[in-house]
Design a protein around this motif. Structure first.
Motif, PDB file in Angstrom:
ATOM      1  N   SER A  76       0.789  -1.258   0.000  1.00  0.00           N
ATOM      2  CA  SER A  76       0.034  -0.005   0.125  1.00  0.00           C
ATOM      3  C   SER A  76       1.119   1.121  -0.099  1.00  0.00           C
ATOM      4  O   SER A  76       2.075   1.064   0.407  1.00  0.00           O
ATOM      5  CB  SER A  76      -0.926  -0.052   1.161  1.00  0.00           C
ATOM      6  N   PRO A  77       0.194   2.275  -0.030  1.00  0.00           N
ATOM      7  CA  PRO A  77       1.214   3.541  -0.177  1.00  0.00           C
ATOM      8  C   PRO A  77       1.579   3.869   1.130  1.00  0.00           C
ATOM      9  O   PRO A  77       2.603   4.857   1.502  1.00  0.00           O
ATOM     10  CB  PRO A  77       0.025   4.738  -0.481  1.00  0.00           C
ATOM     11  N   VAL A  81      10.203   1.135   2.306  1.00  0.00           N
ATOM     12  CA  VAL A  81      11.406   0.189   2.360  1.00  0.00           C
ATOM     13  C   VAL A  81      12.502   1.067   2.467  1.00  0.00           C
ATOM     14  O   VAL A  81      12.756   2.196   1.917  1.00  0.00           O
ATOM     15  CB  VAL A  81      11.524  -0.730   1.115  1.00  0.00           C
ATOM     16  N   HIS A  82      13.568   0.649   3.336  1.00  0.00           N
ATOM     17  CA  HIS A  82      14.855   1.419   3.561  1.00  0.00           C
ATOM     18  C   HIS A  82      15.964   0.473   3.231  1.00  0.00           C
ATOM     19  O   HIS A  82      16.132  -0.689   3.576  1.00  0.00           O
ATOM     20  CB  HIS A  82      14.886   1.548   5.189  1.00  0.00           C
ATOM     21  N   GLY A  83      16.963   1.103   2.151  1.00  0.00           N
ATOM     22  CA  GLY A  83      18.048   0.473   1.863  1.00  0.00           C
ATOM     23  C   GLY A  83      19.122   1.297   2.574  1.00  0.00           C
ATOM     24  O   GLY A  83      18.987   1.976   3.809  1.00  0.00           O
ATOM     25  N   GLU A  84      20.417   0.857   2.211  1.00  0.00           N
ATOM     26  CA  GLU A  84      21.336   1.522   2.872  1.00  0.00           C
ATOM     27  C   GLU A  84      21.559   2.866   2.800  1.00  0.00           C
ATOM     28  O   GLU A  84      21.771   3.475   3.923  1.00  0.00           O
ATOM     29  CB  GLU A  84      22.593   1.012   1.864  1.00  0.00           C
ATOM     30  N   ALA A  85      20.913   3.405   1.635  1.00  0.00           N
ATOM     31  CA  ALA A  85      20.864   4.919   1.523  1.00  0.00           C
ATOM     32  C   ALA A  85      19.617   5.526   1.220  1.00  0.00           C
ATOM     33  O   ALA A  85      18.899   6.495   1.447  1.00  0.00           O
ATOM     34  CB  ALA A  85      22.171   5.525   0.582  1.00  0.00           C
ATOM     35  N   VAL A  86      18.964   4.520   0.430  1.00  0.00           N
ATOM     36  CA  VAL A  86      17.656   4.944  -0.234  1.00  0.00           C
ATOM     37  C   VAL A  86      16.676   4.675   0.725  1.00  0.00           C
ATOM     38  O   VAL A  86      16.300   3.535   1.359  1.00  0.00           O
ATOM     39  CB  VAL A  86      17.609   3.827  -1.629  1.00  0.00           C
ATOM     40  N   GLU A  87      15.617   5.565   0.686  1.00  0.00           N
ATOM     41  CA  GLU A  87      14.276   5.234   1.055  1.00  0.00           C
ATOM     42  C   GLU A  87      13.178   5.305   0.072  1.00  0.00           C
ATOM     43  O   GLU A  87      13.239   6.535  -0.479  1.00  0.00           O
ATOM     44  CB  GLU A  87      13.982   6.128   2.276  1.00  0.00           C
ATOM     45  N   ALA A  88      12.598   4.334   0.007  1.00  0.00           N
ATOM     46  CA  ALA A  88      11.542   4.207  -1.019  1.00  0.00           C
ATOM     47  C   ALA A  88      10.169   4.098  -0.604  1.00  0.00           C
ATOM     48  O   ALA A  88       9.960   3.083   0.114  1.00  0.00           O
ATOM     49  CB  ALA A  88      11.806   3.008  -1.915  1.00  0.00           C
ATOM     50  N   ARG A  89       9.263   4.902  -0.831  1.00  0.00           N
ATOM     51  CA  ARG A  89       7.826   4.552  -0.578  1.00  0.00           C
ATOM     52  C   ARG A  89       7.029   3.991  -1.681  1.00  0.00           C
ATOM     53  O   ARG A  89       6.971   4.835  -2.650  1.00  0.00           O
ATOM     54  CB  ARG A  89       7.230   5.902  -0.087  1.00  0.00           C
ATOM     55  N   LEU A  90       6.669   2.806  -1.478  1.00  0.00           N
ATOM     56  CA  LEU A  90       5.890   2.009  -2.578  1.00  0.00           C
ATOM     57  C   LEU A  90       4.292   2.799  -3.024  1.00  0.00           C
ATOM     58  O   LEU A  90       3.670   2.946  -1.768  1.00  0.00           O
ATOM     59  CB  LEU A  90       5.551   0.731  -2.085  1.00  0.00           C
ATOM     60  N   GLY A  98       1.908  -8.373 -19.849  1.00  0.00           N
ATOM     61  CA  GLY A  98       3.356  -8.713 -20.209  1.00  0.00           C
ATOM     62  C   GLY A  98       4.348  -8.314 -18.867  1.00  0.00           C
ATOM     63  O   GLY A  98       5.515  -8.606 -18.939  1.00  0.00           O
ATOM     64  N   ALA A  99       3.583  -7.688 -17.869  1.00  0.00           N
ATOM     65  CA  ALA A  99       4.511  -7.353 -16.611  1.00  0.00           C
ATOM     66  C   ALA A  99       3.978  -6.766 -15.486  1.00  0.00           C
ATOM     67  O   ALA A  99       3.086  -6.452 -15.616  1.00  0.00           O
ATOM     68  CB  ALA A  99       5.449  -5.922 -17.229  1.00  0.00           C
ATOM     69  N   THR A 100       4.674  -6.659 -14.407  1.00  0.00           N
ATOM     70  CA  THR A 100       4.421  -5.910 -13.038  1.00  0.00           C
ATOM     71  C   THR A 100       5.268  -4.919 -12.752  1.00  0.00           C
ATOM     72  O   THR A 100       6.344  -4.961 -13.424  1.00  0.00           O
ATOM     73  CB  THR A 100       4.595  -7.128 -12.009  1.00  0.00           C
ATOM     74  N   TYR A 101       4.498  -3.726 -12.527  1.00  0.00           N
ATOM     75  CA  TYR A 101       5.017  -2.677 -12.032  1.00  0.00           C
ATOM     76  C   TYR A 101       4.993  -2.165 -10.884  1.00  0.00           C
ATOM     77  O   TYR A 101       3.981  -2.557 -10.340  1.00  0.00           O
ATOM     78  CB  TYR A 101       4.631  -1.477 -13.067  1.00  0.00           C
ATOM     79  N   GLU A 102       6.046  -1.890 -10.271  1.00  0.00           N
ATOM     80  CA  GLU A 102       5.887  -0.896  -8.932  1.00  0.00           C
ATOM     81  C   GLU A 102       6.523   0.151  -9.031  1.00  0.00           C
ATOM     82  O   GLU A 102       7.717   0.785  -9.699  1.00  0.00           O
ATOM     83  CB  GLU A 102       7.007  -1.840  -7.899  1.00  0.00           C
ATOM     84  N   LEU A 103       5.824   1.248  -8.388  1.00  0.00           N
ATOM     85  CA  LEU A 103       6.274   2.687  -8.558  1.00  0.00           C
ATOM     86  C   LEU A 103       6.271   3.183  -7.166  1.00  0.00           C
ATOM     87  O   LEU A 103       5.731   3.028  -6.277  1.00  0.00           O
ATOM     88  CB  LEU A 103       4.887   3.468  -9.151  1.00  0.00           C
TER      89      LEU A 103
END
Length: 186
Positions: A76-77, A81-90, A98-103
């Motif tokens: 959900s919005p 997710v937190h990486g070594e440096a990147v913070e990404a909000r799905l 033909g595909a799955t997309y994650e924004l």
């Protein structure tokens, strides 16, 4: 102290990883070897007793041949997710024939760098930068983009994100996973 990769229940994540692994007939030892993580680490993830890094989860999902969102119970919005440096909000997960997309909405602090493992074969990343200057792409083949700029690359190989300058990077990231069978990556 390492920040957890997800703002979600590690037991639920572990359960999903185990089900996906067993559906593919892969042993715990074999998946750990392919994803280049310790067997004890993978066992702890599957039982929910260890908090994984984002890089570890992406390495595991790549070897299972599934999009990252496949290990989430209900993306959900609110999922960050937190990486070594990147913070990404799905922001959104969507599929077509033909595909799955994650924004994602990305925030990468000034002066930081993150190296990420490859995704499943044929996966591509598409980044639009809104603020800051980002150098990103396959390790050794980076491109740069500033505000309004766009980067894209095939991300089934190790790749990285590096902030250039003193300003944090704010961007959108679209990951496109091509439809694949349930077989593991070789």
């Amino acid at each position: 102290m390492t920040r957890p990769a997800l703002d979600l229940d590690p037991v639920a994540i572990g359960r999903k990883i185990r089900v996906l692994r067993e559906e593919r007939g892969i042993s715990l030892s074999e998946l750990a070897r392919r994803a280049e993580v310790g067997k004890a680490t993978l066992s702890g993830l599957e039982t929910g007793t260890r908090n994984p890094t984002l890089e570890t989860l992406w390495a595991i999902t790549a070897q299972l041949g599934v999009p990252f969102a496949a290990i989430l119970d209900s993306p959900s919005p609110q999922t960050t997710v937190h990486g070594e440096a990147v913070e990404a909000r799905l922001l959104q997960v969507f599929e077509d024939e033909g595909a799955t997309y994650e924004l994602y909405r990305l925030h990468i602090p000034a002066g930081s760098q993150q190296i990420s493992p490859g995704h499943p074969e044929g996966t591509t990343e598409h980044i639009t930068v809104f603020a800051g200057i980002l150098s990103a792409g396959p390790v050794g083949a980076h491109a740069q983009a500033g505000p309004g700029g766009y980067l894209t690359w095939v991300s089934d190989v190790q790749h990285s994100y590096t902030v250039i300058g003193l300003e944090d990077v704010h961007a959108s990231l679209l990951i496109r996973y091509p439809a694949q069978g349930k077989g593991p990556r070789s």
